[in-house]
Enzyme design. Structure first.
Site, PDB file in Angstrom:
ATOM      1  N   CYS A 264       0.678  -1.064  -0.088  1.00 42.08           N
ATOM      2  CA  CYS A 264      -0.243   0.238   0.136  1.00 42.08           C
ATOM      3  C   CYS A 264       0.313   1.344   0.033  1.00 42.08           C
ATOM      4  O   CYS A 264       1.888   1.493  -1.118  1.00 42.08           O
ATOM      5  CB  CYS A 264      -1.248  -0.161   0.871  1.00 42.08           C
ATOM      6  SG  CYS A 264      -1.786   1.061   0.765  1.00 42.08           S
ATOM      7  N   HIS A 348      -3.872  -5.557  -0.199  1.00 40.54           N
ATOM      8  CA  HIS A 348      -3.304  -5.789   0.820  1.00 40.54           C
ATOM      9  C   HIS A 348      -3.500  -7.928   0.767  1.00 40.54           C
ATOM     10  O   HIS A 348      -4.543  -7.694   2.110  1.00 40.54           O
ATOM     11  CB  HIS A 348      -4.357  -5.652   2.011  1.00 40.54           C
ATOM     12  CG  HIS A 348      -4.333  -3.359   2.267  1.00 40.54           C
ATOM     13  ND1 HIS A 348      -3.664  -3.628   3.758  1.00 40.54           N
ATOM     14  CD2 HIS A 348      -4.469  -2.893   2.132  1.00 40.54           C
ATOM     15  CE1 HIS A 348      -3.143  -1.825   3.329  1.00 40.54           C
ATOM     16  NE2 HIS A 348      -3.464  -1.902   2.476  1.00 40.54           N
ATOM     17  N   GLU A 350      -2.694  -9.024   3.251  1.00 41.56           N
ATOM     18  CA  GLU A 350      -2.767  -9.664   4.456  1.00 41.56           C
ATOM     19  C   GLU A 350      -4.467  -9.566   5.386  1.00 41.56           C
ATOM     20  O   GLU A 350      -4.581 -10.730   5.597  1.00 41.56           O
ATOM     21  CB  GLU A 350      -2.282  -8.946   6.102  1.00 41.56           C
ATOM     22  CG  GLU A 350      -2.981  -7.762   6.263  1.00 41.56           C
ATOM     23  CD  GLU A 350      -2.557  -6.416   5.056  1.00 41.56           C
ATOM     24  OE1 GLU A 350      -3.816  -5.647   4.852  1.00 41.56           O
ATOM     25  OE2 GLU A 350      -2.104  -6.888   4.338  1.00 41.56           O
TER      26      GLU A 350
END
Length: 377
Positions: A264, A348, A350
């Site tokens: 990001c 992202h 994750e």
């Protein structure tokens, strides 16, 4: 109606206040995720942003102790179509309204969020004021407050969210969700720059047997290298990446000396360090359902996004290549510089909240940092 959202262009959206009473200002944005509102609220990347959820019914799972991505709510305000009057979840520890009230965050429900999102998509993100209580009735005053708020372009917000001193992160993910963790002997050390880092990113690295030390955003390269890290991670964070000039300079000094992985804002800072450019997007990408094409494999991933700036597709990356594109608008979603052992993605992996299609990126980072380290399970 004791709540109101007022945009800088004069558009008014009435609603019902919940959470804290008062007035808050920020950039109005929308998130298309179906769930995960607690992770969204506590993501430091939402600092100084008023978040609108496009899903109509929010709050039915309450809040818990496990899902926060940081130690506090960073969103400047929360805008909903409908707030659930009750919550029911096996991990639930309280309701959303009480949670926001305790955190001092203004929320409003009963808002015509479909009309609001259409307006943002047509006019672009803009400054706004959200009010709950007595101040909500004076919309002329709220318009003036919104117009006086700081603009996101040129804003260095990393200084407001980063830590003051470093720490070691050891927590792993719940095995019920992600399975058992890997163990390295010895464990490679990763230094993670905190530009507004999310906890689940850290868990993804410790899950894979990495030893993680989190460093303040301003930490000099010499101090990073003195730790003898096997890799450096560049985290997510809020604001305009071009305004974080010291981070760009620090990453430029680290290029080619240690493997680097960015997510990001970290992706944008890496691109700037390589010589690229970033630009403000009309309304950004925020949600857990964005399609991304991996140009190296041809695979399409569904990924979680949260960004209002992007790397220019015309960027000169100093020998680096674009590796991923967002299929909604063909904006840059990933890059790699093989010679300098650096790669990054705009989204992202994750996935908190979001899908798990992109976990392989953490495995790639582990592979880049292993060197002569051996793994045992």
């Amino acid at each position: 109606m004791d709540g109101a959202l007022v945009l800088e262009d004069g558009r008014v959206f009435p609603g019902v206040g919940f959470g804290a009473q008062g007035v808050s200002v920020g950039e109005i944005v929308f998130n298309t995720s179906m769930t995960g509102y607690q992770e969204i609220l506590t993501d430091p990347s939402y600092h100084r942003q008023i978040v609108t959820m496009t899903v109509p019914h929010v709050g039915n799972t309450g809040v818990n102790l496990e899902d926060p991505e940081s130690g506090k709510v960073w969103a400047a305000g929360f805008v909903l179509r409908s707030l659930s009057p009750i919550f029911s979840n096996w991990r639930g520890r309280g309701d959303l309204a009480s949670y926001l009230s305790a955190q001092g965050i203004v929320g409003i429900s009963g808002v015509a969020t479909r009309a609001l999102v259409r307006h943002i998509r047509e006019k672009g993100v803009m400054r706004a004021a959200v009010a709950s209580g007595d101040g909500a009735a004076d919309t002329d005053r709220l318009v003036a407050i919104a117009r006086a708020a700081s603009d996101m372009s040129g804003a260095n917000l990393v200084d407001e969210v980063t830590i003051s001193r470093g720490y070691d992160w050891q927590e792993t993910s719940d095995e019920d969700w992600y399975g058992s963790s890997a163990v390295f002997d010895p464990a490679p050390l990763i230094v993670a720059y905190d530009f507004g880092i999310k906890r689940n990113i850290l868990r993804m690295m410790t899950d894979r047997g990495l030893r993680v030390r989190v460093a303040p955003a301003w930490t000099p390269p010499a101090e990073i290298l003195a730790m003898n890290p096997a890799g450096v991670f560049l985290s997510n964070g809020p604001g305009d990446p071009a305004a974080v000039d010291y981070a760009i300079a620090n990453v430029r000094s680290l290029l080619g000396r240690v493997p680097i992985f960015g997510i990001c804002l970290g992706h944008q800072i890496l691109a700037l360090a390589l010589g690229g450019k970033t630009e403000k997007m009309r309304f950004g990408h925020r949600g857990g359902n964005q399609p991304v094409k991996n140009l190296e494999t041809g695979d399409v991933e569904i990924a979680a996004h949260n960004h209002g700036f992007a790397v220019s597709v015309k960027s000169d990356l100093g020998g680096g290549q674009i590796t991923h594109l967002n299929l909604n608008d063909n904006t840059v979603a990933g890059l790699r510089h093989r010679k300098l052992q650096a790669f990054s993605v705009q989204y992202h992996p994750e996935a908190s909240p979001g899908p798990h299609d992109s976990f392989y990126l953490f495995d790639e980072f582990v592979a880049a940092t292993r060197r002569q380290t051996t793994i045992t399970i």
